[in-house]
Write an enzyme that holds these catalytic residues in place. Structure first.
Site, short mmCIF file in Angstrom:
data_model
loop_
_atom_site.label_atom_id
_atom_site.label_comp_id
_atom_site.label_asym_id
_atom_site.label_seq_id
_atom_site.Cartn_x
_atom_site.Cartn_y
_atom_site.Cartn_z
N SER A 342 0.85 -1.07 -0.23
CA SER A 342 -0.21 -0.13 0.04
C SER A 342 0.75 1.27 -0.08
O SER A 342 2.19 1.18 0.16
CB SER A 342 -0.99 0.01 1.34
OG SER A 342 -0.17 0.20 2.59
N LYS A 343 -0.06 2.33 -0.09
CA LYS A 343 1.21 3.76 -0.13
C LYS A 343 1.93 3.95 0.96
O LYS A 343 2.77 4.63 0.96
CB LYS A 343 -0.16 4.77 -0.35
CG LYS A 343 -0.86 5.05 -1.51
CD LYS A 343 -1.81 5.87 -1.38
CE LYS A 343 -2.54 6.01 -2.91
NZ LYS A 343 -3.59 7.23 -2.72
N ARG A 344 1.54 3.27 2.19
CA ARG A 344 2.45 3.52 3.49
C ARG A 344 3.92 3.03 3.28
O ARG A 344 4.61 3.14 4.10
CB ARG A 344 1.84 2.96 4.61
CG ARG A 344 1.54 1.46 4.65
CD ARG A 344 0.64 1.05 5.80
NE ARG A 344 0.34 -0.46 5.97
CZ ARG A 344 1.34 -1.29 6.60
NH1 ARG A 344 2.32 -0.65 7.04
NH2 ARG A 344 0.97 -2.40 6.71
N HIS A 345 3.93 1.80 2.21
CA HIS A 345 5.23 1.51 2.09
C HIS A 345 5.98 2.01 1.14
O HIS A 345 7.05 1.77 0.54
CB HIS A 345 5.17 -0.02 1.45
CG HIS A 345 4.28 -0.83 2.48
ND1 HIS A 345 3.02 -1.49 2.45
CD2 HIS A 345 4.62 -1.45 3.80
CE1 HIS A 345 2.58 -2.24 3.42
NE2 HIS A 345 3.53 -2.26 4.15
N GLY A 346 5.45 3.38 0.51
CA GLY A 346 6.13 4.13 -0.61
C GLY A 346 5.53 4.00 -1.94
O GLY A 346 4.22 3.89 -1.80
#
Length: 586
Positions: A342-346
């Site tokens: 997801s976006k929290r992983h970059g």
């Protein structure tokens, strides 16, 4: 299960269909306004064994003609059927990528597109791009355009699609509503579907009752067994309604998944599901099955999150007498912590990776390794190799982990594999954008690219490296503990040699002729110094650092034609050494 055979259609009510290639006109009545006769007596032959052959038209495995039943209702308008053709089974592979234009192209979707594309190209088949844009609240043409740009940037091309057309379009679901409505009516006519007039409140109560009994959510309303009179009454009132698929009781549906093997479901676990909403829009599982069949898709390669959808889609295929495609469900792409990427992983979208300087060759190579390999230890491939080697039999069932460090390493490898001219054009453009060069054709840019191309992983890394080379942080590093040891080891002797060599012109000449190393060795012989004790103080004196590229290459860049004005020139460096020489004097 309670399937009712439709009553025979009076001969005088049958008329031939006029061929149409566009959706129904605005003044044509909605499918939901059909009267009871249409719901219970429309004899639509598409997909049935008694299909009417079209005269003068090639009749393949599934090219069939629709029989039209014009029916009057309260709106007193006539529904005109359209001709729907299924591609003949010619033995060729037809695959598709069908994104929803509700955001950017995620790497998971890009991998799905890539695997389908590789499969088609490997087998000489057809790759279809279809846009699933029935989510009117979230779908945008801007998102569709962005996805198309990203796919084209990766080098994926398609044989049929919304931008290039094809024999089985339209290729946007929003332009295929007439097809969905017509086939939904056929399912009603054949007893496989029915109109449902349940309100949202009734459905909510039904769901809560099942949850209280710890039972799976299933439709339990009366409309699956309603009489013709009850249906007619609601239609006459114009009551909003959906169309539900009548799920057969006590059956088992199985597929031979190309990746996972035998997979099956019991139909008793599934309630009657909606085909068309009361707004007239189709539900995902219905239109996907219809689209894949009417576009002749032979193989469906998609993410495993779609595996539960297969039961509903298989039921639709079977009810319409459409041949099922072969399914293959690929594992999900996980983050390094084994959670869903997801976006929290970059960065997670193709566009983001493109903007960060990753090469399209890298993205193709890396995504191909997420769940597939050719059985060897090879990791770097070009696209031509992948097309030749790709096969569904080598797709792994285990989840794939997205490793950014490996992606970076792979990008560096592909940069080094590029022809020198392509390196100069790509890295030179980045230097110009960063203000570190005025044009890409200067000798300075060529030297800068040669200096950094073998050590970078991203194009942007080149700007950082070149910028550092052009700087001279000696004064800022004077207090560095490691440098102090160098300064204390007769550093002044090296400084004097550098200053003298510059003033005599010997140093500049050695740089221009590529003989800088000989200049250093000559100084070392004179001062009785060699190895690290000789070369490290020269590096510090001329670059201001203890690490970096070869000192001779750095100096060659400084004196090259086209170096930017921000460069700390060799002259300025010598002046700095002279100004600070008292600190190192014996």
């Amino acid at each position: 299960h309670p399937r009712r055979a439709p009553p025979p259609v009076p001969r005088h009510n049958r008329v031939r269909a006029r061929h149409r290639t566009s959706p129904l006109p605005p003044n044509t009545m909605s499918a939901f306004a059909l009267g009871a006769n249409a719901l219970h007596g429309a004899a639509v032959a598409l997909g049935r064994s008694n299909a009417v052959k079209t005269r003068g038209v090639g009749y393949g495995r599934a090219i069939r003609r629709v029989v039209v039943v014009p029916t009057r209702c309260a709106a007193t308008e006539t529904v005109e059927k359209i001709e729907i053709k299924l591609p003949p089974n010619d033995g060729k592979v037809r695959v598709r990528f069908a994104p929803s234009p509700t955001g950017n192209l995620h790497v998971g979707g890009a991998r799905t597109a890539l695997f389908n594309w590789l499969y088609a190209r490997n087998l000489g088949g057809t790759f279809v791009l279809r846009v699933e844009d029935t989510d009117q609240a979230r779908s945008t043409r801007e998102s569709e355009d962005a996805m198309v740009r990203d796919l084209k940037w990766m080098g994926l091309d398609w044989d049929e699609g919304p931008d290039c057309g094809g024999p089985y379009g339209p290729y946007r679901q929003s332009e295929r509503e007439a097809i969905y409505k017509q086939l939904a009516l056929q399912l009603v006519a054949d007893g496989h579907a029915y109109p449902c007039f349940c309100t949202d409140k009734e459905l909510t109560v039904m769901k809560e009752e099942l949850e209280a009994k710890k039972l799976p959510p299933k439709y339990m309303g009366k409309w699956s067994t309603a009489s013709k009179e009850e249906v007619d009454a609601e239609l006459a009132k114009g009551t909003p309604h959906t169309f539900r698929f009548r799920v057969p009781v006590g059956e088992r549906v199985e597929i031979d998944d190309m990746i996972r093997g035998k997979v099956g479901w019991d139909t008793d676990t599934l309630g009657d599901f909606v085909l068309l909403r009361s707004s007239g829009l189709p539900v995902y599982n219905f239109c996907v099955a219809v689209d894949d069949a009417t576009m002749g898709i032979t193989h469906v390669l998609r993410a495993e999150e779609h595996l539960p959808n297969t039961l509903r889609q298989a039921l639709v295929y079977d009810a319409l007498n459409f041949p099922r495609p072969k399914f293959g469900h690929m594992s999900l792409i996980l983050a390094p912590d084994r959670s869903k990427l997801s976006k929290r992983h970059g960065a997670t979208s193709v566009g983001q990776f493109k903007d960060q300087g990753y090469l399209k060759q890298t993205m193709i190579n890396y995504l191909s390794q997420l769940g597939w390999n050719d059985g060897t230890e090879q990791e770097i491939y070009d696209t031509t190799e992948l097309i030749k080697l790709f096969g569904v039999d080598r797709i792994n069932k285990s989840p794939a982990v997205f490793d950014t460090q490996k992606l970076n390493w792979m990008n560096g490898q592909h940069i080094r594999l590029m022809p020198e001219s392509d390196q100069i054009e790509m890295i030179g453009a980045a230097l110009v954008t960063a203000g570190l060069a005025s044009d890409t054709a200067s000798p300075y840019v060529k030297k800068a690219v040669a200096l950094c191309a073998n050590g970078i992983e991203l194009v942007q890394d080149a700007t950082k490296e070149v910028s550092a080379i052009l700087e001279y942080p000696l004064e800022a590093n004077l207090a560095d503990a490691k440098m102090m040891k160098i300064f204390e080891d007769d550093f002044g002797d090296i400084v004097d040699a550098v200053v003298a060599g510059f003033e005599s012109g010997e140093l500049v000449k050695s740089i221009e002729t590529g003989e800088f190393k000989a200049f250093v060795n000559a100084v070392g012989k004179k001062l009785d110094r060699k190895g690290k004790r000789l070369f490290m103080p020269f590096r510090v004196a001329l670059t201001g650092r203890m690490q970096g590229p070869e000192v001779g290459d750095v100096l060659s860049l400084l004196v090259a034609e086209g170096a930017p004005e921000t460069t700390v020139s060799l002259m300025k460096r010598v002046e700095t050494l002279k100004a600070a020489s008292a600190a190192w004097a014996k």
